[in-house]
Design a protein around this motif. Structure first.
Motif, PDB file in Angstrom:
ATOM      1  N   ARG A 366       0.797  -1.225   0.175  1.00  0.00           N
ATOM      2  CA  ARG A 366      -0.031  -0.131   0.012  1.00  0.00           C
ATOM      3  C   ARG A 366       1.077   1.195  -0.088  1.00  0.00           C
ATOM      4  NH1 ARG A 366      -3.931  -0.963   4.948  1.00  0.00           N
ATOM      5  NH2 ARG A 366      -4.968   0.692   4.628  1.00  0.00           N
ATOM      6  N   LYS A 367       1.780   1.246   0.951  1.00  0.00           N
ATOM      7  CA  LYS A 367       2.723   2.563   0.881  1.00  0.00           C
ATOM      8  C   LYS A 367       3.523   2.528  -0.151  1.00  0.00           C
ATOM      9  CE  LYS A 367       3.023   3.430   5.935  1.00  0.00           C
ATOM     10  NZ  LYS A 367       1.852   2.320   6.458  1.00  0.00           N
ATOM     11  N   GLY A 370       1.304   3.495  -3.243  1.00  0.00           N
ATOM     12  CA  GLY A 370       0.766   4.629  -3.137  1.00  0.00           C
ATOM     13  C   GLY A 370       1.844   5.559  -3.209  1.00  0.00           C
ATOM     14  N   SER A 391      -8.855  11.645  -0.737  1.00  0.00           N
ATOM     15  CA  SER A 391      -8.426  10.593   0.204  1.00  0.00           C
ATOM     16  C   SER A 391      -9.726  10.747   1.305  1.00  0.00           C
ATOM     17  CB  SER A 391      -6.996  10.646   0.877  1.00  0.00           C
ATOM     18  OG  SER A 391      -7.045   9.764   1.785  1.00  0.00           O
ATOM     19  N   ASN A 398      -2.000   4.655   2.675  1.00  0.00           N
ATOM     20  CA  ASN A 398      -1.829   4.173   1.392  1.00  0.00           C
ATOM     21  C   ASN A 398      -0.880   5.056   0.498  1.00  0.00           C
ATOM     22  OD1 ASN A 398      -4.098   2.519   1.582  1.00  0.00           O
ATOM     23  ND2 ASN A 398      -5.520   4.257   1.442  1.00  0.00           N
ATOM     24  N   ALA A 439      -8.496   7.528  -3.735  1.00  0.00           N
ATOM     25  CA  ALA A 439      -7.873   6.563  -3.358  1.00  0.00           C
ATOM     26  C   ALA A 439      -8.043   6.143  -1.885  1.00  0.00           C
ATOM     27  CB  ALA A 439      -6.378   6.944  -3.242  1.00  0.00           C
ATOM     28  N   PHE A 468      -6.979   0.293  -2.972  1.00  0.00           N
ATOM     29  CA  PHE A 468      -5.622  -0.472  -2.256  1.00  0.00           C
ATOM     30  C   PHE A 468      -6.380  -1.774  -1.369  1.00  0.00           C
ATOM     31  CE2 PHE A 468      -4.364   3.826  -2.854  1.00  0.00           C
ATOM     32  CZ  PHE A 468      -2.891   3.638  -3.120  1.00  0.00           C
ATOM     33  N   VAL A 530      -4.429  -1.494  -6.848  1.00  0.00           N
ATOM     34  CA  VAL A 530      -3.022  -1.379  -6.801  1.00  0.00           C
ATOM     35  C   VAL A 530      -2.728  -2.869  -6.261  1.00  0.00           C
ATOM     36  CG1 VAL A 530      -1.593  -0.292  -5.024  1.00  0.00           C
ATOM     37  CG2 VAL A 530      -3.439   0.960  -5.663  1.00  0.00           C
TER      38      VAL A 530
END
Length: 729
Positions: A366-367, A370, A391, A398, A439, A468, A530
């Motif tokens: 995710r990170k 993102g 967001s 994320n 997102a 995500f 994602v």
């Protein structure tokens, strides 16, 4: 939600944590009560088996109980991780609730119930937070399967008031025989911004009767506070609850304010005052999120947390802090620390604390992805004033970092915990000619399903959705993304892209957000799933893609198929390898985002791996080659919106089996569409109707089951897929 377990307590009853400044371990002294041998009756928490034990304590023992709970939470956060900050702020309130009310006859509904750790400790589950060997016994949210004191499985946000209204309605209709006393909804930690919370407030005011709404105002959401309601709330706090406008009074609700939200005696008095009340009332309590973390204020330019050890120099372990009471705008948290450096007050890092065992590990998918998406969008802001990232809370989870948000300025909007609004808002931006990118997490998007259908899809809005945590994961039962493909791919007009590499992911993002009117732009909304753990692992280790080694050709640009779709050997011709081309839903000359990519040509077996399941396709093909001499065709479909009929037709020659792999719900999912295609396009020559085997997840909720175990359960392993294939020959 993420979880990881670290090392247990050592024999000296000390607790090892990471010192951020030095990068080396240091020891925090933990009170003797927080040890694996927690049966010592000299410590209060060890004696709490039910709320009755809280009621039996002397008044002067409540502060000591709060101190022990706070110490337990701090130790648990370092060992196990979790939503520690919100629970630290709720210690006194939860002790007071169980001191005053009589659970489970009095129904207490926590929202968001990641605030319920202390409630669990006081209802017979303290050992699950004190003994590392028992950390897995409880979920991160309330769960009736664990205890009669938990009313609902509640991980999502804003619904407690509505649920409480329902409980109170039945109680009032059935009268004294209902078995229900007071009904208490505990809401806060940003959840009041959710639209359904206001629907509940509206209903509560009209319904009347006993209903107590405890609003935990810790001046934070998951990130900062966003929305016009936070100004009036700040003025209520500043005025001791007397300022107008008062949004609760505006609904027709009674209202009480408690400034000392971390004073257990003050809270006990406040709750005793409203117990058995005959009309709905809001008790607004001002708490300190992360109360008990190092209280030193952290400025935006500080990169490390204080290395000073935790001390317990106040009766309940709460330290003084200056990191509260924002000046406008209220949503600026002045903090940019990582998940293992939380502190008291307005600190985004205190939303989710990573355990010490996770410190220094690479970003999760995710990170990682993102951050990658934001890095691709940011350079476009100057030339594209309508490009906006939206967001609905949870930005940091994320990869939407604090630094990015600061640089993005008006190009970034946090709508708070308002998924329905966020999607409708994005549709409005698109209608005006802007380029919105929404997102958040797959399971949170479920809250906006109607807006996906109506405002986004029916209106053909050019909205890009970054989905995500889609697919299988070890998440708890309220955060599983296993249903995202069945949700998004079956909405008319939506294009759902499922990239299997960073390069494809960024290409998908560029295509989906292409300026309106450009030749390459999609005609409507696009959802980009994602990539998850399997894709990121393969990008970090190319041996996990034994067929291609991660090396794939660019997307095809031709608008016509090769003259022949089959080779003399019965497989797909070499001309179609590394990118089969069809004319699916795209005009000539456009980039063919919906065409499937053939990454290896073969015969007998074709393996189509969707998204996170694609590495399994290559690994299975390699096993078939090594163990059985079968060269399988390997296909990356790249999207799950439509079928590439040209590829499917070409597989009729020389392929007895077509295998679909997906890491999501099989029933109603993508693989069944491939099965249906061949069933509905049956040809008279039986040898040209390949058998289709679908692999995916069962239609079920799973709770904190590891990804590896889920893959075993659903047959998504090389051994199981290979065995099924060879069994059919």
């Amino acid at each position: 939600m993420r979880s990881a377990s670290g090392n247990g307590f050592d024999s000296s009853d000390s607790f090892a944590v990471s010192g951020a400044a030095e990068g080396a371990a240091r020891l925090h002294d933990i009170p003797p009560s927080i040890t694996p041998s927690h049966g010592d009756d000299s410590h209060l928490l060890s004696r709490i088996a039910s709320p009755a034990d809280v009621k039996a304590l002397a008044p002067d023992e409540l502060a000591e109980l709060c101190r022990e709970i706070r110490a337990t939470l701090l130790a648990y956060g370092h060992q196990h991780g979790g939503h520690i900050g919100s629970n630290l702020g709720m210690v006194e309130a939860t002790v007071a609730l169980h001191r005053v009310f009589d659970s489970p006859r009095d129904r207490i509904v926590f929202d968001v119930s990641h605030q319920s750790y202390v409630h669990k400790m006081l209802t017979g589950r303290a050992g699950a937070y004190m003994d590392p060997n028992r950390f897995g016994e409880v979920t991160g949210f309330t769960n009736p399967d664990e205890s009669e004191h938990d009313q609902f499985v509640l991980g999502h946000t804003g619904t407690s008031i509505s649920l409480a209204c329902g409980l109170a309605k039945t109680r009032d209709m059935e009268g004294p025989n209902s078995g229900i006393g007071n009904v208490v909804a505990v809401i806060g930690d940003g959840s009041l911004s959710s639209g359904v919370a206001f629907e509940g407030l509206n209903n509560a005011a009209e319904q009347g009767g006993n209903l107590i709404i405890v609003f935990n105002d810790n001046e934070m959401s998951i990130a900062g506070d966003f929305g016009g309601m936070y100004g009036p709330l700040a003025r209520l706090r500043a005025s001791g609850g007397t300022a107008q406008p008062n949004l609760f009074n505006a609904f027709g609700l009674d209202y009480r304010y408690v400034e000392a939200g971390n004073d257990v005696s003050a809270l006990v008095a406040a709750f005793e005052e409203v117990r058995d009340i005959d009309h709905p009332v809001v008790v607004h309590i001002h708490t300190l999120k992360g109360a008990g973390y190092d209280g030193e204020e952290t400025h935006a330019d500080r990169q490390t947390a204080s290395a000073s050890p935790v001390s317990f120099d106040s009766p309940t372990g709460v330290h003084p802090t200056d990191n509260v009471n924002h000046s406008e705008p209220w949503h600026s948290d002045h903090c940019n620390l990582s998940d293992h450096e939380p502190h008291e007050g307005q600190c985004e890092a205190s939303h989710w604390q990573n355990p010490d065992a996770a410190i220094g590990k690479p970003d999760d998918p995710r990170k990682h992805y993102g951050k990658m998406a934001m890095a691709a969008l940011e350079p476009r802001f100057a030339a594209e004033p309508g490009l906006v990232v939206i967001s609905p809370a949870t930005p940091g989870s994320n990869g939407i970092t604090h630094e990015f948000r600061e640089r993005a300025g008006a190009h970034y909007v946090d709508t708070g915990i308002t998924e329905s609004h966020a999607v409708a808002y994005a549709a409005g931006i698109a209608r005006a000619g802007g380029t919105p990118v929404v997102a958040t997490t797959a399971s949170f998007f479920q809250r906006a399903y109607d807006q996906f259908f109506q405002e986004m899809s029916l209106n053909r809005s050019r909205v890009t959705v970054l989905d995500f945590l889609g697919g299988l994961s070890g998440s708890d039962n309220t955060h599983s993304g296993a249903y995202d493909v069945t949700m998004f791919s079956n909405i008319p007009g939506v294009t759902m892209l499922v990239p299997t590499s960073a390069r494809d992911y960024l290409a998908d993002l560029a295509w989906a957000t292409a300026p309106a009117g450009s030749a390459d732009a999609p005609a409507g909304p696009a959802v980009i799933r994602v990539p998850g753990e399997a894709i990121l692992a393969a990008e970090r280790d190319a041996t996990l893609l034994p067929v291609t080694g991660g090396q794939i050709a660019d997307r095809p640009q031709s608008a016509s198929l090769p003259a022949s779709a089959s080779s003399a050997s019965g497989g797909i011709s070499a001309a179609t390898v590394r990118g089969t081309v069809s004319v699916t839903a795209q005009h000539a000359g456009a980039r063919h985002m919906l065409d499937w990519r053939v990454n290896q040509t073969g015969s007998q077996v074709a393996i189509i791996g969707l998204g996170n399941a694609y590495p399994l396709a290559e690994q299975t093909a390699a096993a078939l080659s090594d163990d059985y001499g079968i060269t399988a065709t390997v296909i990356d479909p790249r999207q799950c919106t439509s079928l590439d009929s040209d590829v499917l037709e070409s597989l009729r020659d020389g392929h007895q089996q077509v295998i679909t792999l997906e890491d999501g719900q099989l029933e109603g999912g993508w693989g069944e569409k491939v099965t249906a295609y061949y069933a509905n396009h049956h040809v008279s020559d039986g040898s040209r109707n390949p058998r289709v085997l679908n692999f995916g997840a069962a239609k079920e909720f799973t709770d904190r089951v590891s990804l590896g175990e889920l893959n075993e359960r659903y047959g998504l392993t090389v051994e199981q897929v290979t065995e099924a294939i060879t069994r059919c020959f």
